[in-house]
Motif scaffolding. Structure first.
Motif, mmCIF file in Angstrom:
data_model
loop_
_atom_site.group_PDB
_atom_site.id
_atom_site.type_symbol
_atom_site.label_atom_id
_atom_site.label_comp_id
_atom_site.label_asym_id
_atom_site.label_seq_id
_atom_site.Cartn_x
_atom_site.Cartn_y
_atom_site.Cartn_z
ATOM 1 N N GLU A 294 0.831 -1.209 0.000
ATOM 2 C CA GLU A 294 0.000 0.000 0.000
ATOM 3 C C GLU A 294 0.869 1.263 0.000
ATOM 4 O O GLU A 294 0.546 2.239 -0.673
ATOM 5 C CB GLU A 294 -0.914 -0.013 1.232
ATOM 6 N N ILE A 295 1.959 1.209 0.714
ATOM 7 C CA ILE A 295 2.847 2.373 0.750
ATOM 8 C C ILE A 295 3.319 2.741 -0.649
ATOM 9 O O ILE A 295 3.367 3.903 -1.024
ATOM 10 C CB ILE A 295 4.052 2.096 1.682
ATOM 11 N N VAL A 296 3.654 1.708 -1.436
ATOM 12 C CA VAL A 296 4.122 2.004 -2.802
ATOM 13 C C VAL A 296 2.954 2.048 -3.800
ATOM 14 O O VAL A 296 3.165 2.031 -5.008
ATOM 15 C CB VAL A 296 5.220 1.005 -3.264
ATOM 16 N N GLY A 297 1.743 2.079 -3.268
ATOM 17 C CA GLY A 297 0.565 2.286 -4.113
ATOM 18 C C GLY A 297 0.041 1.049 -4.809
ATOM 19 O O GLY A 297 -0.759 1.157 -5.740
ATOM 20 N N ILE A 298 0.491 -0.130 -4.364
ATOM 21 C CA ILE A 298 0.040 -1.382 -4.993
ATOM 22 C C ILE A 298 -1.045 -1.998 -4.121
ATOM 23 O O ILE A 298 -0.860 -2.149 -2.913
ATOM 24 C CB ILE A 298 1.196 -2.402 -5.121
ATOM 25 N N LYS A 299 -2.156 -2.367 -4.724
ATOM 26 C CA LYS A 299 -3.228 -2.979 -3.939
ATOM 27 C C LYS A 299 -3.235 -4.476 -4.202
ATOM 28 O O LYS A 299 -3.624 -4.936 -5.267
ATOM 29 C CB LYS A 299 -4.571 -2.362 -4.328
ATOM 30 N N LEU A 300 -2.785 -5.235 -3.231
ATOM 31 C CA LEU A 300 -2.826 -6.694 -3.338
ATOM 32 C C LEU A 300 -4.191 -7.178 -2.858
ATOM 33 O O LEU A 300 -4.846 -6.506 -2.051
ATOM 34 C CB LEU A 300 -1.737 -7.328 -2.463
ATOM 35 N N PRO A 301 -4.633 -8.336 -3.315
ATOM 36 C CA PRO A 301 -5.937 -8.835 -2.838
ATOM 37 C C PRO A 301 -5.890 -9.179 -1.355
ATOM 38 O O PRO A 301 -4.863 -9.616 -0.841
ATOM 39 C CB PRO A 301 -6.166 -10.090 -3.690
ATOM 40 N N GLU A 302 -7.013 -8.970 -0.679
ATOM 41 C CA GLU A 302 -7.097 -9.287 0.752
ATOM 42 C C GLU A 302 -7.155 -10.802 0.936
ATOM 43 O O GLU A 302 -7.709 -11.512 0.102
ATOM 44 C CB GLU A 302 -8.353 -8.663 1.367
ATOM 45 N N ASN A 303 -6.576 -11.268 2.047
ATOM 46 C CA ASN A 303 -6.595 -12.707 2.306
ATOM 47 C C ASN A 303 -7.502 -13.066 3.480
ATOM 48 O O ASN A 303 -7.780 -14.230 3.717
ATOM 49 C CB ASN A 303 -5.176 -13.194 2.609
ATOM 50 N N PHE A 304 -7.911 -12.056 4.247
ATOM 51 C CA PHE A 304 -8.769 -12.309 5.417
ATOM 52 C C PHE A 304 -9.879 -11.283 5.480
ATOM 53 O O PHE A 304 -9.658 -10.112 5.164
ATOM 54 C CB PHE A 304 -7.953 -12.234 6.717
ATOM 55 N N GLU A 305 -11.020 -11.766 5.914
ATOM 56 C CA GLU A 305 -12.131 -10.836 6.122
ATOM 57 C C GLU A 305 -12.842 -11.231 7.417
ATOM 58 O O GLU A 305 -13.917 -11.809 7.395
ATOM 59 C CB GLU A 305 -13.083 -10.885 4.923
ATOM 60 N N ARG A 306 -12.180 -11.036 8.518
ATOM 61 C CA ARG A 306 -12.715 -11.330 9.849
ATOM 62 C C ARG A 306 -13.364 -12.711 9.910
ATOM 63 O O ARG A 306 -14.575 -12.842 10.113
ATOM 64 C CB ARG A 306 -13.690 -10.234 10.264
ATOM 65 N N PRO A 307 -12.589 -13.778 9.710
ATOM 66 C CA PRO A 307 -13.164 -15.134 9.595
ATOM 67 C C PRO A 307 -13.912 -15.604 10.836
ATOM 68 O O PRO A 307 -14.814 -16.434 10.714
ATOM 69 C CB PRO A 307 -11.932 -16.004 9.345
ATOM 70 N N PHE A 308 -13.560 -15.071 12.000
ATOM 71 C CA PHE A 308 -14.211 -15.585 13.212
ATOM 72 C C PHE A 308 -15.583 -14.954 13.461
ATOM 73 O O PHE A 308 -16.184 -15.171 14.504
ATOM 74 C CB PHE A 308 -13.269 -15.451 14.419
ATOM 75 N N PHE A 309 -16.067 -14.212 12.475
ATOM 76 C CA PHE A 309 -17.454 -13.755 12.531
ATOM 77 C C PHE A 309 -18.323 -14.632 11.627
ATOM 78 O O PHE A 309 -19.487 -14.319 11.400
ATOM 79 C CB PHE A 309 -17.561 -12.296 12.075
ATOM 80 N N SER A 310 -17.749 -15.725 11.114
ATOM 81 C CA SER A 310 -18.484 -16.577 10.175
ATOM 82 C C SER A 310 -19.553 -17.384 10.901
ATOM 83 O O SER A 310 -19.337 -17.866 12.002
ATOM 84 C CB SER A 310 -17.526 -17.548 9.481
#
Lengths: 548, 324
Positions: A294-310
């Motif tokens: 993010e610092i260098v302006g690159i957006k990588l895909p997210e790997n987690f989305e709060r899994p323990f709320f599943s």
């Protein structure tokens, strides 16, 4: 330069262990960012490539050759597929309508042969390096059981760090070219950067070509907002990893190694702590990697989305290690479930079993393929295969029971949107995840069963003594600080789950937003500095998923 | 006058600069707060046994020992005192890389003027710290909160703000007495070979620098390989001997002297030949005491009243070794 030449000749160059390494964080990341900022726009892409390969070399040494071979092969296979596709188009353009099917089939077969070779190279390398030992050990076991004495030698290969991730990434590109989702790239340097970009090379995320290749090659300028939030994310990830995961490491290891001396309550606690450790370790490393990007302006895909709320296991796997899940979905589940034979099976089953259970048969076969691969991807041992099958069964049961659950809810007048109902679902999912992680972490499948059994046959906390804590290098204050940190992370997760962005909150003040953002960084940095489990008395803990 | 864009840039830069200043200032403040005010082991001082040399009376130490755990368990100054009346101090610490030993050499010379410096060779074959590790050790030295941050668990609020005062003297003069005995397999580590093990370039440089540092201060620098069946072998000996010769450093390999030193691998190791225990340490220090005496550089101070504390410590040492 004399000393450098001398050190190169004698293999004295330093080896990095990971990018959570103290020295890497203190020097390499700031230097990398500073040089990136100073680098002329045109050269930024080459700088990223060189920096990424330098990092991979320091991590893997000469084994960086695997990454190089993967890059060259994906470049070659991509061009070959592109050539075949062009030839097919040309051929179809000049072919009579009734002969087109046959011509197309001929070219599709050729492309599939190319794909087969690509799979053999990428997955074959992975299989040889990761699983040969496992296969040979099991063959030896069978020989011993049948009374044989001529055992095979179990080979031990050095496995380059990140191969499980970059192999899948390389293969996804080749398969996407085959499917026409992406065009074959004629620029090998762009492909090399796509595959080697260092924030993702140790533990992922497993990016797709269309997600990151162009971004990386265009190498954007650093801007204040992404820089500030990138720094915040790096420190947040380090807090997860160093304050919580690394603090729990030796105690968790003690419980799993010495479980035979411990009672069920302590083992259950160990399983819960391991689940927390794994999540904090893996998601923490992801935060650091995504923060650097993010610092260098690159957006990588997210790997987690709060899994323990599943609320279900199926949902859990859509929120945990997302890029691996989507990889398996796109390149295993869909191809299997939409294959001609499965389509036929579904259509005949639908007639006999109805619209819910009919498609479930083909879906379950595809699901089985996904979960056997998922288990094996994590490691070459029976407990990983069991781990995969465990989740397969849970998801399958979830699918089978959907109509029944709906019926019961209707009969009992239960509203599935009720808060407590959802809470119970979340807690149930967490419990099932913890059980799965117990088997995942256990030193072998049988040990996993013994540990699991002991929770029911000997449930108490009598072995959770101060002596055990001392041996595990932990005390009650460690638990308190880990607990406080977890509460903080949980609070951020709750806000995010409610779609309240902590970042937006920090950008709201018209005046002083930047001061607020850097004040947050300051507080996080000081917290990490004082409460991190690093330095004297702590061993550096290698990122856990890097070993898979 | 600055336009809006440049004003904005200036403001952003100022925020980051102020942040850096506040962060560095806070780290220095926290370092002051977290660093123990004394060098008592319980105060949490790292390598307190080494740092306790600062509490020894000025110019009272004749010789010092440096090294990693091999030296930490092997060099026992009170044995040398008992037999020769020569004052020595063990500045070895577990896991010490060569560059940290170099900083402990400088630490020892702060208040002492030893005439002989022994360096245990095991760490010379360990991989040297990489360049950013070296930078980091400087940073950690400056921001000592990084070393002592874990003291938040048991810090006494009354300590905060007190002056640092290293008054704690180690009774055994840096030596760790380990009485455990785990027999080693018969020693085969010194089987002959012409091969020699490569010594890392930077470690060579450190050793040469230490030798020069000692010579500039009138001290003799000696390399010593203490007996160990697990960590030393002929290849290492050959490499070390070649290096010592080329660097003009005296080298003593005690792994050729098991009979002369009366090393018994059934009784003299704490961990199966990896390190010596106190029995083994006494044996090799008898030899080193004689070596020091033979240099003719030192006088016997056993009857000197200003060194009476050493005799008290010797009594404690012998009592600890053989409790009645």
């Amino acid at each position: 330069m004399h000393w450098l030449a001398y050190q190169l000749l004698h293999g004295e160059l330093p080896q990095l262990s990971s990018f959570t390494n103290f020295h890497f964080v203190v020097y390499a990341i700031p230097c990398f960012i500073l040089l990136y900022v100073l680098m002329p726009k045109k050269l930024k892409r080459y700088y990223l490539l060189i920096a990424s390969y330098a990092f991979c070399f320091l991590i893997n040494g000469a084994m960086v050759i695997y990454l190089l071979v993967s890059t060259v092969s994906m470049f070659g296979f991509g061009l070959l597929l592109d050539k075949l596709q062009t030839q097919m188009k040309d051929a179809l353009a000049v072919t009579e309508k009734e002969q087109r099917k046959a011509v197309k089939k001929k070219f599709v077969i050729k492309q599939r042969v190319v794909i087969l070779f690509a799979i053999l190279l990428h997955i074959g390398t992975l299989v040889v390096l990761k699983y040969t030992g496992f296969f040979v050990t099991n063959i030896n076991r069978a020989i011993t059981m049948s009374g044989g004495t001529n055992l095979l030698t179990v080979p031990h290969f050095l496995i380059p760090i990140g191969i499980s991730f970059f192999s899948l990434q390389a293969l996804s590109y080749i398969l996407d070219v085959y499917r026409g989702i992406t065009k074959a790239d004629r620029n090998i340097l762009r492909l090399a950067l796509f595959l080697a970009f260092f924030p993702q090379v140790i533990e992922g995320p497993i990016s797709r070509y269309n997600q990151t290749a162009d971004q990386l090659w265009n190498s954007p300028q650093v801007n204040t907002q992404s820089f500030t939030f990138g720094v915040q994310r790096i420190i947040f990830g380090m807090i997860k990893k160093i304050v919580i995961a690394d603090r729990l490491n030796s105690f968790v290891a003690l419980i799993f190694n010495d479980y035979a001396m411990l009672d069920g309550g302590t083992i259950a606690l160990g399983a819960i702590l391991y689940t927390i450790q794994l999540y904090m370790d893996f998601s923490g490393i992801m935060d650091i990697g995504l923060g650097i990007s993010e610092i260098v302006g690159i957006k990588l895909p997210e790997n987690f989305e709060r899994p323990f709320f599943s609320k279900t296991i199926s949902e859990f796997w859509k929120r945990w290690h997302i890029t691996l899940g989507t990889w398996f979905r796109d390149y295993i589940f869909y191809p299997v479930s939409t294959s001609t034979s499965m389509k036929k099976l579904t259509s005949s089953a639908r007639k006999k079993l109805g619209n819910h259970y009919g498609p479930l048969i083909a879906g379950s076969i595809a699901l089985f393929s996904v979960w056997i691969c998922n288990g094996l991807w994590h490691g070459a041992d029976w407990n990983f295969i069991f781990f995969g099958m465990y989740h397969f069964v849970l998801i399958l049961l979830g699918n089978i029971l959907v109509p029944l659950v709906r019926l019961v809810n209707k009969k009992l007048n239960i509203n599935p949107e009720n808060f407590f109902y959802k809470l119970m679902q979340i807690l149930r999912t967490c419990l099932l995840v913890v059980i799965g992680e117990l088997f995942f972490r256990a030193n072998g499948l049988m040990n996993g069963f013994h540990m699991f059994g002991r929770i029911f046959t000997d449930f108490s906390f009598s072995s959770l003594t101060s002596d055990l804590l001392v041996r595990g290098g932990i005390d009650y204050l460690d638990f308190i600080i880990a607990g406080i940190t977890l509460i903080g992370i949980f609070a951020v997760s709750v806000l995010n789950e409610k779609k309240i962005s902590v970042r937006e909150l920090q950008t709201k003040p018209v005046k002083g937003a930047l001061v607020l953002q850097w004040s947050v960084i300051f507080i996080l940095a000081i917290f990490l500095l004082v409460f991190g489990a690093y330095g004297v008395g702590y061993a550096e803990v290698y990122p856990m998923y890097a070993e898979f | 006058m600055l336009d809006e864009k440049n004003k904005n840039r200036l403001y952003k830069s100022l925020v980051v600069i102020v942040f850096m200043i506040v962060l560095i200032g806070s780290m220095l403040l926290l370092s002051f707060v977290f660093t123990p005010t004394n060098n008592y082991p319980d105060a949490g001082m790292i390598d307190w046994n080494v740092k306790a040399i600062l509490a020894e009376p000025q110019n009272s130490i004749d010789a010092i020992f440096l090294g990693n755990s091999e030296g930490y368990y092997a060099f026992t100054p009170l044995k040398i005192w008992e037999e020769q009346g020569i004052t020595t101090y063990n500045c070895s610490a577990k896991g010490n890389p060569v560059n940290i030993s170099e900083s402990y050499l400088h630490l020892a010379f702060e208040k002492q003027t030893p005439k002989v410096v022994f360096f245990e060779t095991d760490s010379i074959y360990k991989k040297p710290l990489v360049i950013w590790q070296l930078f980091s050790s400087r940073v950690v030295e400056t921001f000592s909160v990084m070393s002592y941050h874990n003291r938040w668990k048991d810090m006494d609020a009354s300590e905060i703000g007190k002056e640092k005062n290293y008054t704690y003297q180690d009774d055994f003069k840096g030596f760790f007495m380990d009485k455990a005995t785990v027999a080693a397999d018969p020693a085969t580590n010194m089987n002959p070979t012409d091969k020699s093990k490569h010594i890392f370039y930077r470690n060579r440089q450190y050793i040469i620098r230490m030798k020069e540092y000692c010579e500039e201060r009138g001290a003799k620098f000696v390399l010593v390989s203490t007996p160990t069946t697990k960590n030393w072998n002929m290849k290492k000996h050959n490499g070390m001997a070649e290096f010592a010769q080329s660097a003009g450093i005296e080298y003593i390999d005690m792994n050729f002297m098991y009979d002369e030193l009366h090393i018994d691998w059934n009784t003299d190791s704490r961990d199966g030949g990896d390190h010596l225990n106190v029995v083994g340490a006494d044996k090799i220090c008898s030899y080193l005491g004689q070596y020091l005496a033979n240099t003719g550089l030192f006088t016997d101070k056993r009857t000197d009243p200003s060194y009476s504390k050493w005799n008290e410590n010797l009594e404690k040492y012998n009592n600890a070794k053989n409790p009645s």
